[in-house]
Motif scaffolding. Structure first.
Motif, PDB file in Angstrom:
ATOM      1  N   VAL A  18       1.094  -0.959  -0.520  1.00  0.00           N
ATOM      2  CA  VAL A  18       0.113   0.307   0.234  1.00  0.00           C
ATOM      3  C   VAL A  18       1.082   1.393   0.006  1.00  0.00           C
ATOM      4  O   VAL A  18       1.890   1.177   1.005  1.00  0.00           O
ATOM      5  CB  VAL A  18      -0.931   0.377   1.387  1.00  0.00           C
ATOM      6  CG1 VAL A  18      -1.726   1.220   1.000  1.00  0.00           C
ATOM      7  CG2 VAL A  18      -1.652  -1.301   1.354  1.00  0.00           C
ATOM      8  N   VAL A  19       0.834   1.866  -1.079  1.00  0.00           N
ATOM      9  CA  VAL A  19       1.507   3.352  -1.011  1.00  0.00           C
ATOM     10  C   VAL A  19       0.541   4.565  -1.214  1.00  0.00           C
ATOM     11  O   VAL A  19      -0.117   4.596  -1.657  1.00  0.00           O
ATOM     12  CB  VAL A  19       1.998   3.083  -2.566  1.00  0.00           C
ATOM     13  CG1 VAL A  19       3.557   3.864  -2.381  1.00  0.00           C
ATOM     14  CG2 VAL A  19       2.945   1.486  -2.940  1.00  0.00           C
ATOM     15  N   LEU A  27      -3.547   3.331   7.095  1.00  0.00           N
ATOM     16  CA  LEU A  27      -4.251   2.082   7.950  1.00  0.00           C
ATOM     17  C   LEU A  27      -5.520   1.650   7.945  1.00  0.00           C
ATOM     18  O   LEU A  27      -5.342   0.307   7.944  1.00  0.00           O
ATOM     19  CB  LEU A  27      -4.366   3.109   9.386  1.00  0.00           C
ATOM     20  CG  LEU A  27      -2.657   3.635   9.915  1.00  0.00           C
ATOM     21  CD1 LEU A  27      -3.183   4.439  11.117  1.00  0.00           C
ATOM     22  CD2 LEU A  27      -2.419   2.155  10.613  1.00  0.00           C
ATOM     23  N   TYR A  28      -6.759   2.583   7.428  1.00  0.00           N
ATOM     24  CA  TYR A  28      -8.162   1.709   6.776  1.00  0.00           C
ATOM     25  C   TYR A  28      -7.565   1.053   6.146  1.00  0.00           C
ATOM     26  O   TYR A  28      -7.686  -0.549   6.199  1.00  0.00           O
ATOM     27  CB  TYR A  28      -8.407   2.903   5.768  1.00  0.00           C
ATOM     28  CG  TYR A  28      -9.666   2.720   5.737  1.00  0.00           C
ATOM     29  CD1 TYR A  28     -10.949   2.332   5.804  1.00  0.00           C
ATOM     30  CD2 TYR A  28      -9.894   2.146   3.784  1.00  0.00           C
ATOM     31  CE1 TYR A  28     -12.275   1.697   5.359  1.00  0.00           C
ATOM     32  CE2 TYR A  28     -11.009   2.063   3.190  1.00  0.00           C
ATOM     33  CZ  TYR A  28     -11.913   1.605   4.163  1.00  0.00           C
ATOM     34  OH  TYR A  28     -13.532   1.222   3.124  1.00  0.00           O
ATOM     35  N   TYR A  29      -6.536   0.618   4.559  1.00  0.00           N
ATOM     36  CA  TYR A  29      -6.379  -0.627   3.594  1.00  0.00           C
ATOM     37  C   TYR A  29      -6.122  -1.297   4.653  1.00  0.00           C
ATOM     38  O   TYR A  29      -6.109  -2.532   3.895  1.00  0.00           O
ATOM     39  CB  TYR A  29      -5.449   0.539   2.761  1.00  0.00           C
ATOM     40  CG  TYR A  29      -6.248   0.834   2.078  1.00  0.00           C
ATOM     41  CD1 TYR A  29      -7.106   1.490   1.794  1.00  0.00           C
ATOM     42  CD2 TYR A  29      -5.400   1.690   0.834  1.00  0.00           C
ATOM     43  CE1 TYR A  29      -7.670   2.668   0.770  1.00  0.00           C
ATOM     44  CE2 TYR A  29      -5.600   2.960  -0.190  1.00  0.00           C
ATOM     45  CZ  TYR A  29      -6.997   3.359  -0.291  1.00  0.00           C
ATOM     46  OH  TYR A  29      -7.617   4.076  -0.896  1.00  0.00           O
ATOM     47  N   LEU A  30      -4.858  -1.476   5.413  1.00  0.00           N
ATOM     48  CA  LEU A  30      -4.400  -2.122   6.176  1.00  0.00           C
ATOM     49  C   LEU A  30      -4.802  -3.367   7.102  1.00  0.00           C
ATOM     50  O   LEU A  30      -4.877  -3.884   6.893  1.00  0.00           O
ATOM     51  CB  LEU A  30      -3.166  -1.832   7.069  1.00  0.00           C
ATOM     52  CG  LEU A  30      -2.244  -2.441   8.263  1.00  0.00           C
ATOM     53  CD1 LEU A  30      -1.036  -3.215   7.422  1.00  0.00           C
ATOM     54  CD2 LEU A  30      -1.340  -1.206   8.792  1.00  0.00           C
ATOM     55  N   ALA A  31      -6.080  -2.493   7.628  1.00  0.00           N
ATOM     56  CA  ALA A  31      -7.247  -2.942   7.965  1.00  0.00           C
ATOM     57  C   ALA A  31      -7.981  -3.527   7.489  1.00  0.00           C
ATOM     58  O   ALA A  31      -7.644  -4.974   7.978  1.00  0.00           O
ATOM     59  CB  ALA A  31      -8.169  -2.272   9.285  1.00  0.00           C
ATOM     60  N   ALA A  32      -8.984  -3.624   6.762  1.00  0.00           N
ATOM     61  CA  ALA A  32      -9.248  -4.009   5.621  1.00  0.00           C
ATOM     62  C   ALA A  32      -8.786  -5.315   4.933  1.00  0.00           C
ATOM     63  O   ALA A  32      -9.128  -6.666   5.187  1.00  0.00           O
ATOM     64  CB  ALA A  32      -9.768  -3.501   4.561  1.00  0.00           C
ATOM     65  N   GLN A  42       4.172  -1.118   4.215  1.00  0.00           N
ATOM     66  CA  GLN A  42       3.102   0.342   4.100  1.00  0.00           C
ATOM     67  C   GLN A  42       4.442   1.163   3.076  1.00  0.00           C
ATOM     68  O   GLN A  42       6.326   0.437   2.848  1.00  0.00           O
ATOM     69  CB  GLN A  42       2.673   1.039   5.238  1.00  0.00           C
ATOM     70  CG  GLN A  42       1.500   0.359   5.297  1.00  0.00           C
ATOM     71  CD  GLN A  42       1.026   0.546   6.833  1.00  0.00           C
ATOM     72  OE1 GLN A  42       0.572   1.858   6.801  1.00  0.00           O
ATOM     73  NE2 GLN A  42       1.106   0.176   7.571  1.00  0.00           N
ATOM     74  N   ALA A  43       4.047   1.647   1.721  1.00  0.00           N
ATOM     75  CA  ALA A  43       4.960   2.560   1.380  1.00  0.00           C
ATOM     76  C   ALA A  43       4.303   4.392   1.602  1.00  0.00           C
ATOM     77  O   ALA A  43       2.915   4.644   1.501  1.00  0.00           O
ATOM     78  CB  ALA A  43       5.599   2.668   0.172  1.00  0.00           C
ATOM     79  N   MET A  50       9.556   1.915  -4.539  1.00  0.00           N
ATOM     80  CA  MET A  50      10.090   1.295  -5.590  1.00  0.00           C
ATOM     81  C   MET A  50      10.773   0.790  -4.892  1.00  0.00           C
ATOM     82  O   MET A  50      11.230  -0.703  -5.460  1.00  0.00           O
ATOM     83  CB  MET A  50      10.608   2.389  -6.189  1.00  0.00           C
ATOM     84  CG  MET A  50      12.037   1.801  -7.819  1.00  0.00           C
ATOM     85  SD  MET A  50       9.677   1.148  -8.801  1.00  0.00           S
ATOM     86  CE  MET A  50      11.194  -0.012  -9.694  1.00  0.00           C
ATOM     87  N   GLU A  51      11.253   0.874  -3.670  1.00  0.00           N
ATOM     88  CA  GLU A  51      12.579   0.242  -3.005  1.00  0.00           C
ATOM     89  C   GLU A  51      12.433  -1.129  -2.268  1.00  0.00           C
ATOM     90  O   GLU A  51      13.388  -2.151  -2.516  1.00  0.00           O
ATOM     91  CB  GLU A  51      13.392   1.475  -1.770  1.00  0.00           C
ATOM     92  CG  GLU A  51      14.048   1.990  -2.418  1.00  0.00           C
ATOM     93  CD  GLU A  51      14.803   3.379  -1.290  1.00  0.00           C
ATOM     94  OE1 GLU A  51      13.942   3.036  -0.354  1.00  0.00           O
ATOM     95  OE2 GLU A  51      14.872   4.414  -1.503  1.00  0.00           O
ATOM     96  N   LYS A  52      11.291  -1.139  -2.050  1.00  0.00           N
ATOM     97  CA  LYS A  52      10.804  -2.588  -1.788  1.00  0.00           C
ATOM     98  C   LYS A  52      10.072  -3.460  -2.770  1.00  0.00           C
ATOM     99  O   LYS A  52      10.331  -5.137  -2.317  1.00  0.00           O
ATOM    100  CB  LYS A  52       9.281  -1.838  -0.706  1.00  0.00           C
ATOM    101  CG  LYS A  52       9.660  -0.789   0.389  1.00  0.00           C
ATOM    102  CD  LYS A  52       8.611  -1.254   1.508  1.00  0.00           C
ATOM    103  CE  LYS A  52       8.818  -0.231   2.803  1.00  0.00           C
ATOM    104  NZ  LYS A  52       7.708  -0.526   3.703  1.00  0.00           N
ATOM    105  N   CYS A  53       9.988  -3.233  -3.671  1.00  0.00           N
ATOM    106  CA  CYS A  53       9.026  -3.522  -5.003  1.00  0.00           C
ATOM    107  C   CYS A  53      10.534  -4.164  -5.645  1.00  0.00           C
ATOM    108  O   CYS A  53      10.433  -5.484  -5.742  1.00  0.00           O
ATOM    109  CB  CYS A  53       8.715  -2.659  -5.747  1.00  0.00           C
ATOM    110  SG  CYS A  53       7.192  -2.567  -5.121  1.00  0.00           S
TER     111      CYS A  53
END
Length: 135
Positions: A18-19, A27-32, A42-43, A50-53
């Protein structure tokens, strides 16, 4: 009798990145998503995303458009132009920008689908399952 190809073995959950620069939105997206069984990272901007990907594999990225340092469109263009593993990751862009030009720009940058905020939990989960598969 159990084998390594046993259908009862639990598969690893689908991984979602989730970016978004808004902590409330993340937090809304994370919880769902976690409640639905997805593993979520999260980023806060496209540069961090991009670093995480490049460091790990994701089954889907959910991206906002307007963010500091690297916006969502620039992130998607960079993602699509990078290594084969990251270039093919499905992308769901979610933004407050609602115009047809915004949707067209998102698709041109590499978004597989575009939603306008606010997004209900049911719509979020339906589109995530469509693009990433079930958790």
């Amino acid at each position: 009798m159990t084998s390594s190809s046993d259908n009862g073995a639990a598969a690893a959950p689908r991984r979602i990145l989730v970016v978004d620069d808004s902590s409330l939105v993340r937090l809304y997206y994370l919880a769902a998503l976690e409640k639905a069984g997805f593993a979520v990272e999260q980023a806060i901007n496209g540069l961090e995303a991009m670093e995480k990907c490049l460091a790990q594999r994701f089954d889907l990225v959910i991206v906002d458009v307007n963010m500091p340092r690297m916006d969502g469109l620039s992130f998607l263009r960079a993602l699509r132009g990078s290594a084969a593993e990251t270039a093919s990751v499905p992308a769901l862009m979610i933004s407050t920008e609602a115009g047809q030009q915004d949707r067209d720009e998102a698709r041109a940058a590499g978004a597989n689908f575009y939603l306008v905020k606010p997004v209900s939990e049911a719509d979020l989960l339906r589109h995530v399952a469509l693009l990433a598969g079930a958790p």
